[in-house]
Scaffold this active site. Structure first.
Site, PDB file in Angstrom:
ATOM      1  N   LYS A   9       0.872  -1.171   0.000  1.00 27.15           N
ATOM      2  CA  LYS A   9       0.000   0.000   0.000  1.00 27.15           C
ATOM      3  C   LYS A   9       0.909   1.221   0.000  1.00 27.15           C
ATOM      4  O   LYS A   9       1.612   1.486   0.986  1.00 27.15           O
ATOM      5  CB  LYS A   9      -0.910   0.011   1.238  1.00 27.15           C
ATOM      6  CG  LYS A   9      -1.705   1.316   1.346  1.00 27.15           C
ATOM      7  CD  LYS A   9      -2.451   1.465   2.661  1.00 27.15           C
ATOM      8  CE  LYS A   9      -2.713   2.946   2.910  1.00 27.15           C
ATOM      9  NZ  LYS A   9      -3.544   3.202   4.083  1.00 27.15           N
ATOM     10  N   GLY A  42      -7.915   9.216   9.359  1.00 28.89           N
ATOM     11  CA  GLY A  42      -8.215   9.321  10.786  1.00 28.89           C
ATOM     12  C   GLY A  42      -9.190  10.420  11.163  1.00 28.89           C
ATOM     13  O   GLY A  42      -9.457  10.636  12.344  1.00 28.89           O
ATOM     14  N   ALA A  75      -9.417   5.461   3.830  1.00 26.35           N
ATOM     15  CA  ALA A  75      -9.294   6.573   4.777  1.00 26.35           C
ATOM     16  C   ALA A  75     -10.554   7.431   4.877  1.00 26.35           C
ATOM     17  O   ALA A  75     -11.288   7.620   3.910  1.00 26.35           O
ATOM     18  CB  ALA A  75      -8.126   7.491   4.440  1.00 26.35           C
ATOM     19  N   GLY A  76     -10.751   7.922   6.093  1.00 23.82           N
ATOM     20  CA  GLY A  76     -11.826   8.867   6.341  1.00 23.82           C
ATOM     21  C   GLY A  76     -13.084   8.276   6.940  1.00 23.82           C
ATOM     22  O   GLY A  76     -13.969   9.015   7.379  1.00 23.82           O
ATOM     23  N   ASN A  90      -9.125   1.880   9.457  1.00 25.73           N
ATOM     24  CA  ASN A  90      -8.394   1.547  10.669  1.00 25.73           C
ATOM     25  C   ASN A  90      -8.986   2.258  11.888  1.00 25.73           C
ATOM     26  O   ASN A  90      -9.587   1.652  12.774  1.00 25.73           O
ATOM     27  CB  ASN A  90      -6.913   1.898  10.481  1.00 25.73           C
ATOM     28  CG  ASN A  90      -5.994   1.418  11.612  1.00 25.73           C
ATOM     29  OD1 ASN A  90      -4.825   1.174  11.387  1.00 25.73           O
ATOM     30  ND2 ASN A  90      -6.489   1.252  12.835  1.00 25.73           N
ATOM     31  N   THR A  91      -8.829   3.592  11.909  1.00 24.89           N
ATOM     32  CA  THR A  91      -9.153   4.329  13.125  1.00 24.89           C
ATOM     33  C   THR A  91     -10.622   4.209  13.535  1.00 24.89           C
ATOM     34  O   THR A  91     -10.929   4.184  14.734  1.00 24.89           O
ATOM     35  CB  THR A  91      -8.784   5.816  12.939  1.00 24.89           C
ATOM     36  OG1 THR A  91      -7.423   5.894  12.529  1.00 24.89           O
ATOM     37  CG2 THR A  91      -8.950   6.599  14.232  1.00 24.89           C
TER      38      THR A  91
END
Lengths: 67, 300
Positions: free
Chosen positions: B117, B178, B209-210, B231-232
């Site tokens: 990635k 994040g 993301a986001g 992830n977050t």
């Protein structure tokens, strides 16, 4: 005395060593690590034959959590 | 059960997510960072239903503060690792990180050794990517034999550039890494999907993301994304393990909704129940313009 850099820190070795010998000072299973010497990845098969000498810059990395 | 019912065989299977040489049964790729404990991470990965997890390459802290290595908490027979270049701010460093990640995975015997990635950041506050450095790094890593999954902004032009230089997947951000803001510009994501799939419908586009919560994941799939990487939104939820399960369901729901096809939006209502035989008279006595031809029965 052999002066090298490991992950940005100055390290003194008592004599020239192979990469494998240097890595024995790091307490992590060898297959969790990858190593660059002077910005070139050294495959694990070559660690026992690759000599580390004065001025070499080592980067020792592992995997960590990330996204 | 009637004979007609017995002969009805629903076709509800989905194709795998194919990226480079990899075929993933789950369309959710999850990160491994920012968990309170390794045990919590392991349980969250389990609940996500994912078979691919991304990990970062780092020096110095060879162990975490409790003396643990993440690789002792990830079943390498179960998960394909996706090494990432997170935290790199130029092409040169990202390429080095990719090669180091490949070396670790090669020695581990994990199939993820052939892909990466790619993330080349351009600004430490927004964590938005540097498009020039990303294109340069992508091109070089492709030449080095990597399958490159490219984190990028939601810019359609950059997305096209990345595909043109050989990215195995273009991964536009829904919003900054994040930030939990979800999909800030669905129109740009639509355009990216349309452009990259125009002559190549199987080309994988993964929203990376986001994501803030489960509905963001569903929304990405409903737009037509082939995968979502997050992830977050899991790791920093109040209950990460439960949120991870929610993400699994959201991915399945959004993907199924996309494959099933949403109905068009209408200005007026369309009754689900028959208009004939209603026992009530209508107010105002006339049919409205929007109440024509809506006598189909339905679930409402």
């Amino acid at each position: 005395m052999v002066e090298i850099t490991v992950n940005g820190q100055a390290v003194n070795l008592p004599r020239p060593m192979t990469l494998e010998e240097v890595l024995k000072r790091v307490d992590v299973p060898p297959n969790y690590l990858a190593v660059e010497v002077n910005a070139e990845v050294i495959p694990r098969e070559e660690h026992s034959s690759h000599s580390i000498g004065n001025g070499d810059e080592l980067e020792v990395v592992t995997l960590v959590g990330g996204g | 059960m009637t004979a007609e019912n017995q002969s009805f065989q629903p076709k509800l299977s989905d194709s795998p997510l194919v990226v480079g040489n990899h075929r993933l049964s789950s369309r959710l790729i999850v990160g491994t960072g920012r968990y309170d404990t390794m045990e919590q991470m392991r349980a969250s990965l389990e609940q996500s239903g994912s078979d691919c997890v991304t990990v970062a390459v780092r020096r110095e802290r060879l162990y975490d503060r409790n003396g643990q290595n993440i690789l002792d908490f990830i079943d390498l027979d179960r998960y394909t690792l996706l090494p990432n270049t997170a935290g790199c701010y130029n092409a040169k460093d990202a390429i080095r990180a990719a090669k180091l990640g490949r070396e670790i995975l090669r020695t581990l015997g994990n199939p993820g050794a052939d892909w990466v990635k790619l993330e080349v950041l351009g600004d430490s506050r927004t964590l938005l990517p540097d498009p020039t450095e990303t294109v340069v790094a992508c091109e070089e890593l492709v030449a080095e034999g990597f399958g490159v999954l490219c984190y990028t902004s939601d810019c359609p032009v950059t997305a096209q550039r990345l595909k043109a230089v050989g990215a195995a997947s273009v991964m536009p951000a829904g919003s900054p890494i994040g930030s939990g803001q979800g999909l800030l510009n669905p129109n740009n994501l639509r355009i990216i999907l349309e452009y990259l799939k125009e002559d190549d419908p199987e080309y994988p586009v993964i929203v990376d993301a986001g994501v803030g919560t489960a509905s963001d994941v569903s929304a990405a799939f409903e737009l037509g994304a082939d995968g979502v990487l997050l992830n977050t939104a899991i790791a920093h939820a109040r209950d990460p393990i439960r949120m991870s399960r929610a993400m699994q369901y959201a991915a399945m729901a959004g993907r199924d909704a996309f494959l099933a096809g949403r109905i068009p939006r209408r200005l007026y209502g369309a009754a689900s129940s028959p208009s004939e035989g209603v026992i009530s008279s209508r107010p105002y006595g006339t049919l409205g313009k929007g109440d024509q031809g809506n006598s189909q029965s339905g679930e409402g």
